[in-house]
Design a protein around this motif. Structure first.
Motif, PDB file in Angstrom:
ATOM      1  N   PHE A 256       0.823  -1.221   0.000  1.00  0.00           N
ATOM      2  CA  PHE A 256       0.000   0.000   0.000  1.00  0.00           C
ATOM      3  C   PHE A 256       0.851   1.263   0.000  1.00  0.00           C
ATOM      4  N   PHE A 257       1.851   1.315   0.879  1.00  0.00           N
ATOM      5  CA  PHE A 257       2.653   2.535   1.019  1.00  0.00           C
ATOM      6  C   PHE A 257       3.794   2.618  -0.001  1.00  0.00           C
ATOM      7  N   CYS A 258       4.169   1.472  -0.565  1.00  0.00           N
ATOM      8  CA  CYS A 258       5.263   1.467  -1.544  1.00  0.00           C
ATOM      9  C   CYS A 258       4.875   0.587  -2.735  1.00  0.00           C
ATOM     10  N   PRO A 259       3.994   1.104  -3.619  1.00  0.00           N
ATOM     11  CA  PRO A 259       3.502   0.299  -4.749  1.00  0.00           C
ATOM     12  C   PRO A 259       4.609  -0.199  -5.673  1.00  0.00           C
ATOM     13  N   GLU A 260       5.709   0.583  -5.774  1.00  0.00           N
ATOM     14  CA  GLU A 260       6.801   0.164  -6.664  1.00  0.00           C
ATOM     15  C   GLU A 260       7.659  -0.929  -6.041  1.00  0.00           C
ATOM     16  N   CYS A 261       7.528  -1.147  -4.735  1.00  0.00           N
ATOM     17  CA  CYS A 261       8.293  -2.213  -4.074  1.00  0.00           C
ATOM     18  C   CYS A 261       7.682  -3.576  -4.428  1.00  0.00           C
ATOM     19  N   HIS A 262       8.540  -4.542  -4.645  1.00  0.00           N
ATOM     20  CA  HIS A 262       8.075  -5.872  -5.047  1.00  0.00           C
ATOM     21  C   HIS A 262       8.246  -6.849  -3.889  1.00  0.00           C
ATOM     22  N   VAL A 263       7.133  -7.430  -3.450  1.00  0.00           N
ATOM     23  CA  VAL A 263       7.177  -8.463  -2.418  1.00  0.00           C
ATOM     24  C   VAL A 263       7.244  -9.822  -3.111  1.00  0.00           C
ATOM     25  N   PRO A 264       8.298 -10.607  -2.882  1.00  0.00           N
ATOM     26  CA  PRO A 264       8.420 -11.904  -3.555  1.00  0.00           C
ATOM     27  C   PRO A 264       7.223 -12.815  -3.268  1.00  0.00           C
ATOM     28  N   LYS A 265       6.841 -13.574  -4.281  1.00  0.00           N
ATOM     29  CA  LYS A 265       5.718 -14.491  -4.121  1.00  0.00           C
ATOM     30  C   LYS A 265       5.981 -15.504  -3.016  1.00  0.00           C
ATOM     31  N   PHE A 266       7.232 -15.932  -2.900  1.00  0.00           N
ATOM     32  CA  PHE A 266       7.585 -16.892  -1.842  1.00  0.00           C
ATOM     33  C   PHE A 266       7.318 -16.300  -0.461  1.00  0.00           C
TER      34      PHE A 266
END
Length: 328
Positions: A256-266
């Motif tokens: 939400f706060f960092c849309p450009e940040c990518h959270v790994p699927k794992f």
């Protein structure tokens, strides 16, 4: 978390995910059914605190029976109408909210137990405990179903009609501002902060009473020793809840706060696993930390596995007189 047909690596990930979730669901249902059974069998455990513990166990059973199967279905990205997918996603939040409110009710109950021990039995009656349990569940449904009344992602799908189908994913129908501001900050952080403050005060009061050696009596000392042990066990349940649920909420905040940040699927899968495995951990805490619970659980296990009652009987088959004796 939708699957792409024909891509074997993704199919393998889905199968591994489903297998782990199924094992967690079975452990959660079995363990928490035993919790309910132990409280029903042992009359000494039928008090106000264990009424809330049973409510928590019912929520954990619902995680195994309802939440995990729904999470698996949603993760596979099946096609359905928007509001059908939204309702299924809201059910996940309802069960989670009931767990938090049950933990809060337990903390308030233990606080009153040590703060006003002489008036506790007149203020906290069994009937009022049942009312509190009902209020916890009603409030859980009201807060969990808020997205059904408009706080959802339908605005992002204005081009679809009510009969049109979408790929059902949690993030497709649920707005992140609701998940972060309302669900996490409002109905997770605030109750957990209250619980931490209550348990801190509980331990302070108990320590203060136990340190009064000059005016301490044997009965009072024993009373506060027992309360201290039970408070530690229940505080451990709250601690495990925080450890298991914070990762997935932190990931929601990052999205939400960092849309450009990518959270790994794992990492997302690990967060989901941790939130679900919390439901299977609570029975272990009760079994290892609460003696009355552990003794009753051993008796039930012997009766089921070895076909023996708490009073020694030669065989499973018995005469009517023997049956009456065992029941008595």
């Amino acid at each position: 978390m939708s699957s792409s047909p024909g891509i074997k690596p993704r199919e393998n990930v889905d199968m591994l995910y489903i297998s782990i979730e199924t094992a967690i669901a079975l452990a959660s249902v079995l363990g928490n059914v035993l919790v309910v059974l132990v409280v029903c069998v042992n009359r000494a455990l039928r008090n106000t605190t264990f009424s809330f513990i049973v409510s928590l166990a019912v929520a954990d059973i619902a995680v195994g029976v309802l939440v995990i199967p729904l999470a698996i279905i949603i993760s596979l990205g099946f096609n359905t109408q928007f509001y059908t997918c939204l309702f299924l996603s809201c059910l996940l939040l309802v069960i989670t909210q009931s767990s938090i409110l049950s933990l809060l009710a337990i903390a308030i109950d233990r606080y009153l137990r040590v703060k006003i021990p002489t008036k506790y039995s007149t203020i906290v009656t069994q009937g009022r405990a049942y009312v509190a349990v009902c209020l916890c569940w009603i409030l859980s449904f009201l807060t969990g179903l808020v997205p059904m009344f408009g706080w959802n992602n339908l605005d992002a799908h204005r081009n679809i009609s009510r009969s049109s189908k979408i790929v059902c994913e949690f993030t497709t129908v649920m707005r992140m501002d609701y998940m972060v501001y309302f669900n996490f900050f409002g109905w997770v952080v605030v109750p957990l902060s209250v619980m931490i403050a209550l348990y801190a005060e509980i331990f302070r009061v108990i320590r203060k009473q136990l340190n009064r050696r000059a005016e301490a009596t044997c009965d009072r000392d024993r009373y506060y020793q027992k309360e201290l042990k039970l408070a530690k066990s229940l505080a451990l349940v709250v601690f495990l809840f925080v450890v298991c649920w914070l990762p997935i909420h932190i990931m929601n905040c990052i999205d939400f706060f960092c849309p450009e940040c990518h959270v790994p699927k794992f990492a997302t899968y690990v967060g989901i696993f941790m939130s679900h495995v919390n439901s299977a951990l609570n029975p272990l805490v009760y079994a290892f930390r609460i003696k009355r619970f552990r003794v009753t659980l051993i008796q039930i296990t012997r009766r089921c596995m070895l076909c023996k009652s708490t009073e020694a009987t030669p065989t499973c088959a018995s005469t009517p007189g023997q049956t009456e004796k065992v029941d008595l």
